[in-house]
Motif scaffolding. Sequence first.
Motif, PDB file in Angstrom:
ATOM      1  N   GLN A 132       4.208  86.357  21.004  1.00 54.19           N
ATOM      2  CA  GLN A 132       4.495  86.049  19.468  1.00 54.19           C
ATOM      3  C   GLN A 132       4.971  87.439  18.866  1.00 54.19           C
ATOM      4  N   SER A 169       1.361  80.584   3.146  1.00 55.59           N
ATOM      5  CA  SER A 169       0.026  79.867   3.730  1.00 55.59           C
ATOM      6  C   SER A 169       0.869  78.911   4.238  1.00 55.59           C
ATOM      7  N   SER A 186       2.019  78.415   8.370  1.00 57.65           N
ATOM      8  CA  SER A 186       1.350  78.038   9.448  1.00 57.65           C
ATOM      9  C   SER A 186       0.408  76.946   9.968  1.00 57.65           C
ATOM     10  N   GLU A 210       2.426  75.766  14.204  1.00 58.98           N
ATOM     11  CA  GLU A 210       0.961  75.229  15.562  1.00 58.98           C
ATOM     12  C   GLU A 210       1.720  74.016  16.179  1.00 58.98           C
TER      13      GLU A 210
END
Lengths: 237, 237
Positions: free
Chosen positions: A235, B135, B138, B142
């Motif tokens: 990453q 924001s 992420s 994931e």
Amino acid sequence: MAKAKAKRTLKWQRDPEGMRLRILEAAKQEFSAHGLAGARVDRIAAKAGANKRMLYYHVGNKDELYLAVLEGAYDKIRSEERGLDLEHLDPPEAIRRLIEFTWNYFLRNPEFLSLLQTENLARAKHLKKSTKVKSMHSPFVEMIRTVVRRGVDSGDFQVAVDPVQLYISIAGLCFFYLSNSATLSVIFGRDLLDKKAKDERLAHMVGLVLAALTGQSVALFEVAKAPKSRAAVAQTA
Amino acid sequence: MAKAKAKRTLKWQRDPEGMRLRILEAAKQEFSAHGLAGARVDRIAAKAGANKRMLYYHVGNKDELYLAVLEGAYDKIRSEERGLDLEHLDPPEAIRRLIEFTWNYFLRNPEFLSLLQTENLARAKHLKKSTKVKSMHSPFVEMIRTVVRRGVDSGDFQVAVDPVQLYISIAGLCFFYLSNSATLSVIFGRDLLDKKAKDERLAHMVGLVLAALTGQSVALFEVAKAPKSRAAVAQTA
DNA sequence: ACAGTATTTATCCAACGGGTTAATTTCTCT
DNA sequence: AGAGAAATTAACCCGTTGGATAAATACTGT
């Protein structure tokens, strides 16, 4: 050949073709940097070292100027592609070369990407008027079709994919990453344009397309080939 | 609840929130149709059934209006994506669903594509100012990372691909085809937006990505699986 | 050397476009 | 009712911009 007499300090030089080229180059910069509506005729003139009137004299109004730039851009990429010589490579290698060329061309000519974006925003309103552009593309499609056919015949490729689909996929993989790198970099919080990221991207694309065509996973595609989990990939952010 | 009194014929209604929404919707239309520079503040006002002054009163100047539209667009797609529920599908099916969702979302929301193009033309100048947008992403990354990891662990996937690369590839395959369909249709001389073409494209993309990930060629990907040549694929133009 | 043409410059302008000011109408609270 | 705040309208401001006009300057052929 004796053209320059340099009689005395002239107030300006005459150079129609040169001027036209400088105008088109300046226009390319301006249109790609600001879009059609955002482009300023005066800035183009200034950048070309010319008077605004020159644009209208040598090329035409803003729209004609824009179309001329667009046609020039298509002409340039298709003409470079003709030199790719894919016919004499074995099919997987040909596809790899096509991807690498496309990627590098887009990297070297970011204005091309912007121009396409701009024109698509206008739903190709201007391009539709062009007669030249339409004819440039059938040879290119045939070139890819031949590669695919050879790949299928030789057993290298599993599937006879539509050459237009294939090209759109290749171009799309390159184009989207680069043309949208600004917003993508923001939302994903990584710099997608640094050297490492670009290398990884090229490897990813080549791997993806060749794996799909040949059915064999390509080394470069495997960012981490750990046997089990924990293969979470290197990453950055 | 008793709000409407309808005393007499009023010259206008009061409705701050409604007005703000109408302004943002109208602005979305206008910005996506004409880009930032090409958008006209007066047209937005007219389309929103409002006075030009209202834009400044409720949202701010042209740039702030534009950023608000952009943030709203990101918010909408990411929030729909959260409902995809990829965690409970087996990995290949999850990827297929992600591709289909992305494709259909782009089809249903063409303004989103235009807005992204516009913002990238501006090198994300406005988006960088946004704090909200960063924001939102992420969790999404994931989600994909988890799918990939599960696919590798289960043996479905050959390679542990970087989730960001994978998403950019999927989005790119969908995005480029649609956002550039206007110019592509012109240069390749086919209508890329008719029903058949769109179906073929989705099949192509799913096939390409799943074949690359799993190593097994996917049925839909094989436009023509003829054993030898003559497999030149159904053409259109 | 001179007439005619091609190229370039210097100004001008009318329309447009974003943004502001100030007045008008509706709502809310007491 | 009625005062003060919120929402909306109407009219104006002023820099910008694409494009036009006309004059000046360089080149070409004869």
